[in-house]
Design a protein around this motif. Structure first.
Motif, PDB file in Angstrom:
ATOM      1  N   SER A  39     -49.523  -7.556  -8.292  1.00 24.50           N
ATOM      2  CA  SER A  39     -50.124  -8.740  -7.732  1.00 24.50           C
ATOM      3  C   SER A  39     -48.824  -9.662  -6.670  1.00 24.50           C
ATOM      4  N   LEU A  40     -47.695  -9.306  -7.255  1.00 29.20           N
ATOM      5  CA  LEU A  40     -46.671 -10.048  -6.704  1.00 29.20           C
ATOM      6  C   LEU A  40     -45.709  -9.024  -6.110  1.00 29.20           C
ATOM      7  N   GLY A  41     -46.018  -7.800  -5.744  1.00 28.16           N
ATOM      8  CA  GLY A  41     -45.246  -6.827  -4.905  1.00 28.16           C
ATOM      9  C   GLY A  41     -44.297  -6.321  -5.789  1.00 28.16           C
ATOM     10  N   GLY A  42     -44.480  -6.316  -7.064  1.00 30.96           N
ATOM     11  CA  GLY A  42     -43.446  -5.470  -8.064  1.00 30.96           C
ATOM     12  C   GLY A  42     -42.128  -6.071  -8.121  1.00 30.96           C
ATOM     13  N   ALA A  43     -41.282  -5.658  -9.243  1.00 29.92           N
ATOM     14  CA  ALA A  43     -39.994  -5.706  -9.278  1.00 29.92           C
ATOM     15  C   ALA A  43     -39.434  -4.496  -9.024  1.00 29.92           C
ATOM     16  N   GLU A  63     -34.979   5.006  -8.677  1.00 28.71           N
ATOM     17  CA  GLU A  63     -35.243   3.822  -7.864  1.00 28.71           C
ATOM     18  C   GLU A  63     -37.137   3.807  -7.700  1.00 28.71           C
ATOM     19  N   GLY A  64     -37.465   2.411  -7.832  1.00 26.87           N
ATOM     20  CA  GLY A  64     -38.874   2.126  -7.336  1.00 26.87           C
ATOM     21  C   GLY A  64     -39.186   0.905  -7.980  1.00 26.87           C
ATOM     22  N   LYS A  65     -40.484   0.719  -7.561  1.00 31.01           N
ATOM     23  CA  LYS A  65     -41.133  -0.738  -8.176  1.00 31.01           C
ATOM     24  C   LYS A  65     -42.071  -0.732  -9.430  1.00 31.01           C
ATOM     25  N   THR A  66     -42.148  -1.805  -9.990  1.00 26.57           N
ATOM     26  CA  THR A  66     -43.137  -1.787 -11.157  1.00 26.57           C
ATOM     27  C   THR A  66     -44.364  -1.936 -10.426  1.00 26.57           C
ATOM     28  N   SER A  67     -45.749  -1.247 -11.106  1.00 22.11           N
ATOM     29  CA  SER A  67     -46.826  -1.498 -10.568  1.00 22.11           C
ATOM     30  C   SER A  67     -47.802  -1.746 -12.015  1.00 22.11           C
ATOM     31  N   GLY A  68     -49.060  -2.392 -11.625  1.00 17.95           N
ATOM     32  CA  GLY A  68     -49.776  -2.658 -12.683  1.00 17.95           C
ATOM     33  C   GLY A  68     -50.178  -4.085 -12.737  1.00 17.95           C
ATOM     34  N   SER A  69     -50.894  -4.508 -13.795  1.00 16.57           N
ATOM     35  CA  SER A  69     -51.269  -5.745 -14.034  1.00 16.57           C
ATOM     36  C   SER A  69     -50.254  -6.495 -14.559  1.00 16.57           C
ATOM     37  N   THR A  70     -50.337  -7.655 -14.773  1.00 14.27           N
ATOM     38  CA  THR A  70     -49.469  -8.828 -15.376  1.00 14.27           C
ATOM     39  C   THR A  70     -49.645  -8.838 -16.758  1.00 14.27           C
ATOM     40  N   GLY A  71     -50.550  -7.890 -17.341  1.00 12.32           N
ATOM     41  CA  GLY A  71     -50.807  -7.783 -18.772  1.00 12.32           C
ATOM     42  C   GLY A  71     -51.796  -8.731 -19.576  1.00 12.32           C
ATOM     43  N   VAL A  89     -33.038  -4.584 -12.370  1.00 14.26           N
ATOM     44  CA  VAL A  89     -34.006  -5.096 -11.919  1.00 14.26           C
ATOM     45  C   VAL A  89     -33.979  -6.330 -11.087  1.00 14.26           C
ATOM     46  N   LEU A  90     -34.502  -6.321  -9.956  1.00 13.59           N
ATOM     47  CA  LEU A  90     -34.518  -7.404  -8.775  1.00 13.59           C
ATOM     48  C   LEU A  90     -35.845  -7.965  -8.526  1.00 13.59           C
ATOM     49  N   SER A  91     -36.068  -9.306  -9.003  1.00 16.94           N
ATOM     50  CA  SER A  91     -37.368  -9.819  -8.961  1.00 16.94           C
ATOM     51  C   SER A  91     -37.371 -11.439  -8.848  1.00 16.94           C
ATOM     52  N   PRO A  92     -38.422 -11.735  -8.031  1.00 19.88           N
ATOM     53  CA  PRO A  92     -39.374 -11.203  -7.233  1.00 19.88           C
ATOM     54  C   PRO A  92     -38.880 -10.767  -5.981  1.00 19.88           C
ATOM     55  N   PHE A  93     -39.327  -9.428  -5.747  1.00 15.24           N
ATOM     56  CA  PHE A  93     -38.515  -8.801  -4.524  1.00 15.24           C
ATOM     57  C   PHE A  93     -38.763  -9.330  -3.142  1.00 15.24           C
ATOM     58  N   ASN A  94     -40.275 -10.006  -3.073  1.00 12.01           N
ATOM     59  CA  ASN A  94     -40.729 -10.414  -1.711  1.00 12.01           C
ATOM     60  C   ASN A  94     -40.317 -11.930  -1.690  1.00 12.01           C
ATOM     61  N   ASN A  95     -39.842 -12.498  -2.444  1.00  7.09           N
ATOM     62  CA  ASN A  95     -39.322 -14.067  -2.493  1.00  7.09           C
ATOM     63  C   ASN A  95     -37.975 -14.101  -2.768  1.00  7.09           C
TER      64      ASN A  95
END
Length: 254
Positions: A39-43, A58-66, A106-112
């Motif tokens: 929902s936030l574009g992943g970390a 290398e890749g992004k986390t995906s799935g729900s916030t829990g 880990v880089l997050s939030p990747f899109n902000n």
């Protein structure tokens, strides 16, 4: 020449065959909040061999916030997990032939980018010894703040705001994207949100800001003269230690 190529292929085949598949789950969790997922574009996750800095996965986390109740309200006991099957993760499959010391970033939030945090840890990976279940969790502190008004480098006529203050608007969420509202799990009443205003490089005043709707904080800036203005909006939670900042520059002209 053909014999040399054949020998190289045999040697390469031997090296490949000796490597063992090793899987590891990496998750990113916002401090005092939930996991960072789709929902936030992943970390963004990078796993490197510590010896030579080579990227192994290398890749992004995906799935729900829990599960909010499980993460925020249930006391954690040894060997219990705050992640379920839907909780955001990055699953890496790495082929290694000997114990390998790795760096996980880990880089997050990747899109902000203005709110982006880098969290790292290091550990040994053992061939064939998977790290699954809850996996490795890296904490991401802070708030994501986006100033919506005034806009970046907006030109505003002094005559239009001389008797009417400029309305400041900022959208603020937790680092997982979780909502902030009054009386909620992430209560706006627990947070200090203010604007710091400069004119031509000099501090002139602080602006009180308050929640007007979910995630949205607003305040007023009275304007008396033309100039180059810089507005910094910050959020601070003294209980968790979370902080966040965004800045915008705008111009008041005659």
């Amino acid at each position: 020449m053909k014999k040399s190529i054949l020998l190289a292929l045999i040697l390469l085949s031997g090296i490949t065959a000796s490597a063992t598949e090793t899987r590891i789950i990496v998750r990113a969790k916002a401090k005092d909040a939930k996991f960072i997922g789709s929902s936030l574009g992943g970390a963004h996750v990078i796993i490197r061999d510590k010896t030579n800095n080579r990227i192994l996965a290398e890749g992004k986390t995906s799935g729900s916030t829990g599960n909010t109740d499980l993460i925020m309200n249930t006391p954690k006991q040894r060997e219990s997990s705050i992640a379920d099957e839907q909780t955001a993760r990055f699953l890496a499959t790495i082929n290694i032939d000997e114990p390998t010391f790795v760096n996980i970033e880990v880089l997050s939030p990747f899109n902000n980018k203005q709110a982006q945090v880098k969290a790292t840890t290091e550990l040994w990976l053992i061939p064939g010894k998977h790290i699954l279940g809850e996996g490795i969790i890296l904490e991401i502190p802070g708030f994501i703040i986006d100033i919506l008004k005034p806009r970046t480098h907006q030109y505003i006529s002094l005559s239009t705001v001389k008797d009417t203050p400029i309305r400041v608007k900022a959208n603020i969420v937790m680092m997982c994207g979780c909502v902030i509202n009054k009386g909620g799990t992430w209560d706006s009443e627990d947070m200090e949100v203010k604007g710091i205003l400069k004119k031509d490089g000099k501090h002139i005043k602080n602006i009180d800001m308050s929640l007007t709707e979910t995630n949205l904080f607003e305040g007023n800036i009275p304007v008396e003269s033309a100039g180059n203005y810089e507005l910094t909006v910050y959020a601070y939670n003294p209980e968790s230690g979370n902080t966040g900042v965004d800045k915008v520059n705008y111009v008041i002209h005659d």
